[in-house]
Design an enzyme around this catalytic site. Structure first.
Site, mmCIF file in Angstrom:
data_model
loop_
_atom_site.group_PDB
_atom_site.id
_atom_site.type_symbol
_atom_site.label_atom_id
_atom_site.label_comp_id
_atom_site.label_asym_id
_atom_site.label_seq_id
_atom_site.Cartn_x
_atom_site.Cartn_y
_atom_site.Cartn_z
ATOM 1 N N TYR A 33 54.329 40.507 72.774
ATOM 2 C CA TYR A 33 55.584 40.284 72.058
ATOM 3 C C TYR A 33 55.313 39.771 70.656
ATOM 4 C CZ TYR A 33 55.211 35.170 72.510
ATOM 5 O OH TYR A 33 54.806 33.860 72.395
ATOM 6 N N HIS A 102 47.648 47.446 90.252
ATOM 7 C CA HIS A 102 46.898 46.748 89.226
ATOM 8 C C HIS A 102 46.343 47.694 88.166
ATOM 9 C CE1 HIS A 102 47.158 43.405 92.048
ATOM 10 N NE2 HIS A 102 46.683 42.610 91.106
ATOM 11 N N LYS A 143 49.093 38.125 71.558
ATOM 12 C CA LYS A 143 50.373 37.480 71.838
ATOM 13 C C LYS A 143 50.971 38.077 73.116
ATOM 14 C CE LYS A 143 54.277 35.724 69.089
ATOM 15 N NZ LYS A 143 53.914 34.307 69.120
ATOM 16 N N LEU A 200 46.288 31.887 68.311
ATOM 17 C CA LEU A 200 47.037 33.005 67.776
ATOM 18 C C LEU A 200 47.011 32.945 66.254
ATOM 19 C CD1 LEU A 200 49.032 35.378 68.558
ATOM 20 C CD2 LEU A 200 50.833 33.775 67.898
#
Length: 286
Positions: A33, A102, A143, A200
Protein backbone atom coordinates in the site's frame (compact mmCIF):
# COMPACT_ATOMS: atom_id res chain seq x y z
CA UNK A 1 -19.18 12.47 -0.83
CA UNK A 2 -17.95 12.26 2.76
CA UNK A 3 -15.91 9.07 2.20
CA UNK A 4 -15.20 7.13 -0.96
CA UNK A 5 -13.94 3.67 -1.75
CA UNK A 6 -12.82 1.92 -4.93
CA UNK A 7 -12.31 -1.76 -5.71
CA UNK A 8 -11.37 -2.83 -9.24
CA UNK A 9 -13.50 -0.14 -10.87
CA UNK A 10 -16.42 -0.17 -8.41
CA UNK A 11 -17.05 2.99 -6.36
CA UNK A 12 -19.06 3.75 -3.23
CA UNK A 13 -19.16 5.09 0.30
CA UNK A 14 -16.77 3.06 2.45
CA UNK A 15 -19.58 1.51 4.50
CA UNK A 16 -21.18 0.21 1.29
CA UNK A 17 -18.07 -1.39 -0.22
CA UNK A 18 -17.68 -5.20 -0.26
CA UNK A 19 -14.61 -7.31 -1.07
CA UNK A 20 -14.65 -10.87 -2.53
CA UNK A 21 -14.07 -13.55 0.09
CA UNK A 22 -11.18 -15.06 -1.87
CA UNK A 23 -9.12 -11.87 -2.18
CA UNK A 24 -5.70 -13.04 -0.95
CA UNK A 25 -5.56 -10.15 1.50
CA UNK A 26 -8.00 -12.02 3.76
CA UNK A 27 -5.77 -15.07 4.10
CA UNK A 28 -2.23 -13.75 3.81
CA UNK A 29 -2.25 -9.95 3.97
CA UNK A 30 -0.72 -10.42 0.53
CA UNK A 31 -0.33 -6.92 -0.80
CA UNK A 32 1.29 -3.50 -0.54
CA UNK A 33 0.00 0.00 0.00
CA UNK A 34 0.82 3.66 0.00
CA UNK A 35 -0.89 6.80 1.20
CA UNK A 36 -0.55 10.54 1.54
CA UNK A 37 -2.42 13.76 2.20
CA UNK A 38 -4.53 15.91 -0.04
CA UNK A 39 -5.17 19.60 0.65
CA UNK A 40 -7.46 21.83 -1.40
CA UNK A 41 -8.03 18.85 -3.74
CA UNK A 42 -4.29 18.68 -4.48
CA UNK A 43 -2.60 15.37 -3.62
CA UNK A 44 0.79 16.15 -2.09
CA UNK A 45 3.91 14.47 -3.56
CA UNK A 46 1.71 12.14 -5.58
CA UNK A 47 4.42 11.05 -8.04
CA UNK A 48 6.80 10.11 -5.23
CA UNK A 49 4.13 8.06 -3.49
CA UNK A 50 3.07 6.27 -6.67
CA UNK A 51 6.71 5.46 -7.51
CA UNK A 52 7.18 3.91 -4.05
CA UNK A 53 3.87 2.03 -4.39
CA UNK A 54 4.93 0.47 -7.69
CA UNK A 55 8.38 -0.35 -6.30
CA UNK A 56 6.84 -2.17 -3.31
CA UNK A 57 4.66 -4.20 -5.70
CA UNK A 58 7.66 -5.02 -7.88
CA UNK A 59 9.68 -6.25 -4.89
CA UNK A 60 6.87 -8.71 -4.08
CA UNK A 61 6.26 -9.63 -7.75
CA UNK A 62 2.68 -8.31 -7.68
CA UNK A 63 1.33 -7.45 -11.13
CA UNK A 64 -0.15 -3.95 -11.12
CA UNK A 65 -3.59 -3.72 -12.80
CA UNK A 66 -3.03 -0.10 -13.88
CA UNK A 67 -0.19 2.11 -15.04
CA UNK A 68 1.23 4.92 -12.92
CA UNK A 69 -0.54 7.49 -15.10
CA UNK A 70 -3.85 5.64 -14.83
CA UNK A 71 -3.61 5.40 -11.05
CA UNK A 72 -2.78 9.08 -10.76
CA UNK A 73 -5.84 9.94 -12.86
CA UNK A 74 -8.14 7.66 -10.84
CA UNK A 75 -6.93 9.15 -7.55
CA UNK A 76 -7.43 12.73 -8.71
CA UNK A 77 -10.89 11.98 -10.10
CA UNK A 78 -11.88 10.43 -6.77
CA UNK A 79 -10.49 13.36 -4.78
CA UNK A 80 -12.55 15.70 -6.94
CA UNK A 81 -15.74 13.85 -5.94
CA UNK A 82 -15.27 14.58 -2.23
CA UNK A 83 -17.07 17.21 -0.13
CA UNK A 84 -13.72 18.42 1.20
CA UNK A 85 -10.33 18.56 -0.48
CA UNK A 86 -8.43 17.93 2.79
CA UNK A 87 -8.12 14.16 2.79
CA UNK A 88 -6.18 11.02 3.63
CA UNK A 89 -5.65 9.28 0.27
CA UNK A 90 -4.91 5.55 0.71
CA UNK A 91 -4.39 2.89 -1.96
CA UNK A 92 -3.30 -0.74 -1.97
CA UNK A 93 -2.93 -3.64 -4.35
CA UNK A 94 -3.40 -7.26 -3.35
CA UNK A 95 -2.02 -10.18 -5.31
CA UNK A 96 -5.39 -11.26 -6.70
CA UNK A 97 -8.39 -13.48 -6.06
CA UNK A 98 -8.40 -17.26 -5.83
CA UNK A 99 -8.93 -20.28 -3.59
CA UNK A 100 -6.53 -20.15 -0.63
CA UNK A 101 -3.11 -21.38 -1.69
CA UNK A 102 0.30 -20.29 -0.49
CA UNK A 103 1.56 -20.30 -4.09
CA UNK A 104 1.06 -16.94 -5.82
CA UNK A 105 -2.22 -16.36 -7.63
CA UNK A 106 -1.49 -15.56 -11.27
CA UNK A 107 -2.69 -12.46 -13.07
CA UNK A 108 -3.13 -8.79 -12.16
CA UNK A 109 -3.70 -7.70 -8.60
CA UNK A 110 -6.77 -6.07 -7.07
CA UNK A 111 -6.67 -2.30 -6.64
CA UNK A 112 -8.26 -0.73 -3.55
CA UNK A 113 -8.57 2.99 -2.81
CA UNK A 114 -9.92 4.72 0.29
CA UNK A 115 -10.53 8.44 0.85
CA UNK A 116 -11.54 10.04 4.12
CA UNK A 117 -11.37 13.59 5.53
CA UNK A 118 -8.12 14.40 7.35
CA UNK A 119 -6.00 17.37 8.36
CA UNK A 120 -2.22 17.67 8.62
CA UNK A 121 -0.91 18.73 12.04
CA UNK A 122 0.95 22.04 12.16
CA UNK A 123 3.55 20.28 14.34
CA UNK A 124 3.57 22.98 17.03
CA UNK A 125 2.39 20.85 19.94
CA UNK A 126 4.95 18.22 21.05
CA UNK A 127 4.09 14.53 21.23
CA UNK A 128 5.08 11.74 23.63
CA UNK A 129 6.72 8.45 22.69
CA UNK A 130 7.59 5.05 24.11
CA UNK A 131 10.30 2.64 22.96
CA UNK A 132 9.66 -0.97 21.98
CA UNK A 133 11.88 -3.74 20.66
CA UNK A 134 11.56 -4.08 16.89
CA UNK A 135 10.31 -7.64 16.31
CA UNK A 136 9.22 -7.13 12.71
CA UNK A 137 10.56 -9.09 9.75
CA UNK A 138 13.53 -8.02 7.63
CA UNK A 139 11.68 -6.43 4.71
CA UNK A 140 10.57 -3.17 6.33
CA UNK A 141 11.61 -1.29 3.19
CA UNK A 142 8.55 -2.81 1.44
CA UNK A 143 5.28 -1.13 2.43
CA UNK A 144 3.36 -4.38 2.92
CA UNK A 145 -0.05 -4.96 4.48
CA UNK A 146 1.49 -7.16 7.20
CA UNK A 147 1.14 -4.60 9.99
CA UNK A 148 0.38 -6.68 13.10
CA UNK A 149 3.58 -5.57 14.93
CA UNK A 150 2.71 -1.94 14.20
CA UNK A 151 -0.87 -2.47 15.38
CA UNK A 152 0.42 -3.99 18.63
CA UNK A 153 2.85 -1.10 19.05
CA UNK A 154 0.09 1.45 18.52
CA UNK A 155 -2.03 -0.30 21.12
CA UNK A 156 0.86 -0.17 23.59
CA UNK A 157 1.27 3.53 22.84
CA UNK A 158 -2.43 4.13 23.48
CA UNK A 159 -2.26 2.22 26.76
CA UNK A 160 0.74 4.33 27.81
CA UNK A 161 -1.08 7.55 26.94
CA UNK A 162 1.38 8.56 24.21
CA UNK A 163 1.11 9.15 20.48
CA UNK A 164 3.71 6.83 18.94
CA UNK A 165 6.17 3.98 19.56
CA UNK A 166 9.85 4.03 18.58
CA UNK A 167 11.32 0.68 17.50
CA UNK A 168 14.87 -0.46 18.27
CA UNK A 169 16.77 -3.56 17.19
CA UNK A 170 19.27 -5.71 19.07
CA UNK A 171 22.09 -3.53 20.33
CA UNK A 172 19.77 -0.54 20.71
CA UNK A 173 19.84 0.62 17.09
CA UNK A 174 16.85 2.89 16.39
CA UNK A 175 14.96 1.95 13.23
CA UNK A 176 11.66 3.85 12.95
CA UNK A 177 8.29 4.27 14.64
CA UNK A 178 5.22 2.09 14.29
CA UNK A 179 3.91 4.24 11.43
CA UNK A 180 6.46 7.06 11.15
CA UNK A 181 10.14 7.77 10.68
CA UNK A 182 12.08 9.15 13.65
CA UNK A 183 15.11 11.45 13.58
CA UNK A 184 17.26 13.39 16.03
CA UNK A 185 19.15 16.66 16.15
CA UNK A 186 22.62 16.20 17.62
CA UNK A 187 25.26 18.94 17.67
CA UNK A 188 22.98 20.96 15.43
CA UNK A 189 22.93 18.23 12.75
CA UNK A 190 20.15 15.88 11.61
CA UNK A 191 20.65 12.16 12.18
CA UNK A 192 18.30 9.70 10.51
CA UNK A 193 18.49 5.94 10.04
CA UNK A 194 19.78 4.82 6.63
CA UNK A 195 17.29 3.44 4.12
CA UNK A 196 18.26 -0.20 4.36
CA UNK A 197 15.85 -3.11 4.77
CA UNK A 198 15.07 -2.16 8.39
CA UNK A 199 13.09 0.99 7.67
CA UNK A 200 10.60 2.32 5.17
CA UNK A 201 12.05 5.04 2.94
CA UNK A 202 9.53 7.66 4.02
CA UNK A 203 8.42 10.36 1.59
CA UNK A 204 8.13 12.85 4.47
CA UNK A 205 11.60 11.71 5.60
CA UNK A 206 13.01 12.63 2.19
CA UNK A 207 11.35 16.04 2.25
CA UNK A 208 12.72 16.65 5.76
CA UNK A 209 16.23 15.81 4.57
CA UNK A 210 15.89 18.09 1.54
CA UNK A 211 14.67 21.01 3.66
CA UNK A 212 17.47 20.55 6.18
CA UNK A 213 20.02 20.67 3.38
CA UNK A 214 18.40 23.82 2.00
CA UNK A 215 18.73 25.36 5.48
CA UNK A 216 22.41 24.45 5.65
CA UNK A 217 21.88 21.74 8.29
CA UNK A 218 24.21 18.78 7.87
CA UNK A 219 22.37 15.48 7.36
CA UNK A 220 23.78 12.16 8.57
CA UNK A 221 22.02 9.04 7.23
CA UNK A 222 23.68 6.65 9.66
CA UNK A 223 22.56 4.27 12.41
CA UNK A 224 21.99 5.84 15.82
CA UNK A 225 21.05 4.27 19.13
CA UNK A 226 18.88 4.50 22.24
CA UNK A 227 21.44 6.61 24.10
CA UNK A 228 21.50 9.05 21.19
CA UNK A 229 17.71 9.23 21.21
CA UNK A 230 17.43 10.07 24.91
CA UNK A 231 20.24 12.63 24.84
CA UNK A 232 19.27 14.28 21.53
CA UNK A 233 18.86 18.03 21.32
CA UNK A 234 15.57 17.43 19.52
CA UNK A 235 13.56 14.37 18.44
CA UNK A 236 11.55 14.64 15.22
CA UNK A 237 8.84 12.31 13.90
CA UNK A 238 7.71 12.44 10.28
CA UNK A 239 5.04 10.68 8.24
CA UNK A 240 2.81 11.39 5.29
CA UNK A 241 -0.07 11.93 7.73
CA UNK A 242 1.88 14.36 9.94
CA UNK A 243 4.82 15.86 8.12
CA UNK A 244 6.92 17.25 10.97
CA UNK A 245 6.22 16.51 14.63
CA UNK A 246 8.60 16.69 17.59
CA UNK A 247 8.67 14.83 20.89
CA UNK A 248 9.26 16.14 24.41
CA UNK A 249 8.93 12.84 26.29
CA UNK A 250 10.05 9.24 25.75
CA UNK A 251 9.26 6.45 28.22
CA UNK A 252 8.16 9.10 30.71
CA UNK A 253 11.47 11.00 30.54
CA UNK A 254 11.85 14.53 29.18
CA UNK A 255 13.74 14.81 25.89
CA UNK A 256 14.64 17.52 23.41
CA UNK A 257 14.00 21.20 23.95
CA UNK A 258 17.63 22.20 23.34
CA UNK A 259 17.40 23.48 19.74
CA UNK A 260 14.01 25.18 19.67
CA UNK A 261 14.97 27.85 17.13
CA UNK A 262 16.47 25.30 14.75
CA UNK A 263 13.46 23.04 15.22
CA UNK A 264 11.11 25.89 14.33
CA UNK A 265 13.09 26.67 11.17
CA UNK A 266 12.76 23.04 10.10
CA UNK A 267 9.05 22.86 10.94
CA UNK A 268 8.28 26.04 9.00
CA UNK A 269 10.27 24.87 6.00
CA UNK A 270 8.59 21.46 5.84
CA UNK A 271 5.05 22.73 6.42
CA UNK A 272 5.65 25.71 4.16
CA UNK A 273 6.51 23.43 1.26
CA UNK A 274 3.30 21.45 1.83
CA UNK A 275 1.14 24.58 1.96
CA UNK A 276 2.76 26.04 -1.16
CA UNK A 277 2.39 22.78 -3.10
CA UNK A 278 -1.30 22.46 -2.19
CA UNK A 279 -2.53 25.97 -2.86
CA UNK A 280 -6.25 26.33 -3.48
CA UNK A 281 -7.13 25.63 -7.09
CA UNK A 282 -10.50 25.48 -8.76
CA UNK A 283 -12.04 22.08 -8.18
CA UNK A 284 -12.46 20.23 -11.45
CA UNK A 285 -15.94 19.18 -12.49
CA UNK A 286 -16.80 15.50 -12.01
Amino acid sequence: MKTLGYYNGKYGELEDMAIPFNDRVHFFGDGVYDAGPSRNYVIFAIDEHIDRFFNSAKLLEIQMPVTKAELKQILQEMVNKMDTGNLFVYYQVTRGTGIRNHVYTEGPGNLWIMLKPAEISDGIEPIKLITLEDTRFLHCNIKTLNLIPSCVANQRAKEAGVQESVFYREGGRITECAHSNVHIIKNGELYTAPTDNLILPGIARRHLIDKCKELGIKVNEVPYYLDDLFTAEEVLVTSSSNLCLHANEIDGMAVGGKQSELLEKIRKAVLGEFVEATQLIQKKAV
